[in-house]
Design an enzyme around this catalytic site. Structure first.
Site: not given
Ligand code: 3H9
Length: 700
Positions: A412, A433, A445, A483
């Site tokens: 991440s 991800h 992702e 994130n």
């Protein structure tokens, strides 16, 4: 009629009205016109006693043509076409395969009979597009199912399988096709049998509405409004259905039309159309054009923790052969239990039969031998988030994984370029991800490293699509798209706490904005330690003018890591999130230490700051080429972080509000946040040029 998307084929006494409008037989103007003309043709043909609508291709009519919305009504209106079908002296039937959705289901409801393939589904998903059924669905459905069921169906937008449709009185017949049988033949036989029986059913619109207490209907409406968290369409859909209790059919139809028209041009409907088409645009990328993905049939998942188990289940359910690698026998046993637990949960929610749990869980092979990964076509790493652990693992994988296989890291926050550099084949590496729980969350992702080969990227997209996921392209940066935005806005929420808002006020403001959970509740749920270790790595030697809130560090030092430790920003001793005097005292202490006088912060201030910070970080991500298009950022925020889809995502919403206004809010956020919160150059330029993000995306 021999041409166009609607063609008539007479078989005996029945006119088959074929609809052929790929890809999903949407009700474009030409289809509506074709159906309307077909009614006249059937009525004029003395040899024909009935009509049967059948569709070519993969599905029955999947609804109105969404691309026509916003262009103004084009004649003939669907309501009028359905009225003609229903009023025809010759009975019409609908033969449903695939999905009859929205206007497609409404056409079927206008017919005398509905015959369904046993695998087919019907539904009124309009609320998901910010509208309500606009061609009689809210008035005809309750006449078949009763008002309470109809409200549940229109407000959820869920699909109803053939078996349930028959129980609810929606389907008059369901056919189970034997191998080699044609649905058209079976549907035709059903119509012939109905004709032979000689009784013509009462049109749905002429049937009585089963009574329901007005107070009960009000309760159902209130529930729909509450669940919708600010989205208008579910409440309006429930009200439209409830109208059937007090208005006759014609008046109910007129009221439905008025509600439909009010919503179809509403910003929420525009935002939800953006979300609908955005999802479908994600994998249409220039760099994937003409690139053939590598063949994948076997997937290895390294690590059977929460993430790994979820990925393994998603892969197995999509038909891949799956092996999970664990470190030792005890960890392998825990991984097996986790996988079993996921399937157990499916059985409890009736997604799979109870006796399938063991079989499905056992289909996922669990090994402690890295050599067993030698035949995998794709290896997905989902181990502990530590750069050295991952690098070491990939060094070992490099020795056993077959040449040509694709390797992906599920990191991440770590740098996939560095992880890939641990192997001798960085071109075959990418990031995948996933979001937890990976068997549920649709967002993935797909990270292109500096070396990822085009067909490796294409393979990652192809696999993600086969898993039923929404793959979003991203390049490498700290936190990728989602994130990174979350970490930035979270810092800003902390500033707001230090300035005077309470975590509960911020959570209330953001849930009122439409998020399913407030940011501090999310923070507690995912654990405060993840960002704590990130801060230790990345913010320890920050410049003195960088604003830093110490409260979350102090909470972690107190062992308050969130829900898992029973306390974080909130206290969970009672099982529910409660404001904790300890945290209130800590916040007061920190404000005093920094000499901050707490000032009340209005909910609107919190909301516009949040939007401004997210849109600004999104714009930076775009200008740096981390994300390719504003819609990619929007889809990440909607599907991974609970951004209300009816707002379209932060980039769409910034455009809708107006970039000059949003830039003003960003400047406010910058004044409060200091370095790191400067307005993105891209936004400043677009405002100077009087352009929008959508316009910028188009011109590239
Ligand atoms: C309505 O009916 C209002 C009425 O009550 C009243 C009117 C007065 N229109 O999803 P896929 C395109 S509102 C235009 O990848 P799947 C889609 O963009 C409507 N285009 O396939 C894609 O294009 P592209 C209520 C549509 O097999 C291609 O078709 N109905 C429409 O995974 C393939 O789509 C709905 O909300 C449309 N209605 O899933 C149903 N639908 O290839 C919406 C699809 O260029 N549709 N496209 O990217 C769906 O849920 C799914 O498409 C469906 C097929 C389940 C049908």
């Amino acid at each position: 009629m021999a041409s166009g998307p609607v063609v008539i084929e007479v078989r005996g006494k029945v006119a088959i009205v074929w609809v052929d409008n790929p890809p999903v037989n949407a009700l474009s103007q030409a289809v509506r016109q074709g159906l309307s003309d077909a009614v006249a043709a059937v009525e004029a043909d003395a040899k024909v006693a009935a009509a049967l609508i059948l569709c070519r291709g993969r599905t029955f009519i999947a609804g109105a043509d969404i691309r026509e919305f916003g262009k103004g009504p084009l004649e003939p209106l669907l309501t009028d076409v359905i009225a003609r079908i229903e009023a025809s002296p010759k009975p019409w039937a609908a033969a449903i395969h695939g999905t009859a959705l929205g206007g497609g289901f409404e056409v079927a409801l206008g017919c005398c009979w509905r015959v369904m393939d046993s695998r087919a589904e019907v539904g009124l998903p309009e609320v998901k597009l910010g509208i309500i059924p606009g061609a009689g669905g809210t008035q005809r459905l309750p006449r078949l199912t009763g008002v309470a069921t109809a409200i549940e169906v229109v407000t959820s937008g869920r699909r109803i399988g053939a078996g349930e449709a028959q129980k609810l009185g929606i389907a008059d017949a369901v056919v189970d096709l034997e191998p080699g049988e044609e649905f058209a033949d079976r549907a035709l036989a059903a119509v012939e049998a109905w004709l032979a029986a000689g009784t013509m059913p009462v049109p749905v619109s002429a049937r009585p509405v089963p009574p329901l207490d007005a107070a009960e209907a009000e309760k159902l409406i209130a529930k729909a409004v509450e669940r919708a968290r600010g989205q208008l369409s579910p409440g309006e859909a429930a009200r439209a259905v409830a109208d059937a209790l007090t208005l006759d059919f014609a008046a109910g139809l007129a009221a439905e039309r008025a509600r439909f028209l009010k919503l179809v041009g509403h910003p929420q409907a525009k935002a939800l159309r953006h979300a609908f088409f955005g999802e479908r645009e994600l994998s249409k990328l220039p760099m994937l054009d003409g690139v053939k993905p590598r063949a994948v049939s076997t997937i290895a998942v390294v690590g059977g923790g929460t993430m790994g188990a979820g990925i393994a289940v998603a892969a197995a359910d999509a038909g891949y052969t799956v092996t999970v690698l664990e470190t030792d026998a005890a960890a392998a046993k825990r991984a097996a239990e986790r996988i079993h637990g996921i399937y157990q949960g499916y059985a409890e929610r009736k997604r799979i039969p109870a006796d399938a749990v063991g079989v499905k869980a056992a289909a996922i092979d669990i090994t402690t031998e890295i050599g067993d990964l030698g035949t995998a076509d794709l290896v997905v790493e989902a181990v502990f988030e530590d750069a050295e652990v991952k690098r070491d693992l990939f060094r070992r994988l490099d020795k056993v994984v077959r040449p040509g296989a694709v390797m992906a890291t599920n990191t991440s926050y770590l740098d996939p370029n560095r992880i890939a550099a641990a192997t001798g084949r960085p071109a075959e590496m990418c990031g995948l991800h996933f979001f937890a729980p990976a068997n549920v969350m649709r967002l993935v992702e797909v990270i292109e490293t500096a070396d990822t080969a085009p067909d490796v990227l294409a393979t990652a997209f192809a696999v993600a699509l086969k898993l039923g996921k929404l793959p979003v392209f991203a390049r490498v940066c700290d936190g990728f798209i989602g994130n990174r935005i979350w970490a930035t806005v979270r810092r800003h929420y902390e500033f707001l706490v230090e300035d005077g808002a309470s975590p509960a006020e911020i959570d209330a403001a953001m849930t009122a904005y439409g998020f399913p959970m407030g940011p501090f509740a999310v923070y507690d749920l995912s654990g405060l330690d993840i960002s704590w270790s990130w801060r230790k790595r990345n913010m320890a030697d920050r410049a003195p003018d960088v604003r830093y809130v110490d409260i979350p560090d102090r909470l972690c030092e107190m062992g308050r890591l969130g829900r898992k430790t029973g306390a974080g920003w909130y206290d969970y001793a009672s099982g529910k999130a409660k404001t904790d005097p300890v945290v209130e005292a800590l916040i007061a202490e920190e404000r005093a230490r920094k000499g901050v006088t707490a000032r009340p912060v209005a909910a609107e201030t919190i909301q516009r700051r949040a939007l401004a910070v997210m849109a600004n970080e999104g714009a930076r991500i775009l200008e740096e080429g981390i994300a390719l298009r504003p819609l990619d950022v929007d889809m990440v925020m909607i599907h991974g972080y609970g951004y209300p889809a009816w707002r379209g995502g932060p980039m769409f919403e910034a455009d809708a509000i107006g970039l000059p206004t949003v830039l003003g809010w960003i400047e406010e956020a910058h004044a409060a946040g200091g370095p790191g919160f400067e307005p993105a150059r891209l936004l400043v330029e677009l405002v100077q040029q009087g352009r929008t993000l959508a316009d910028w995306a188009q011109s590239r």
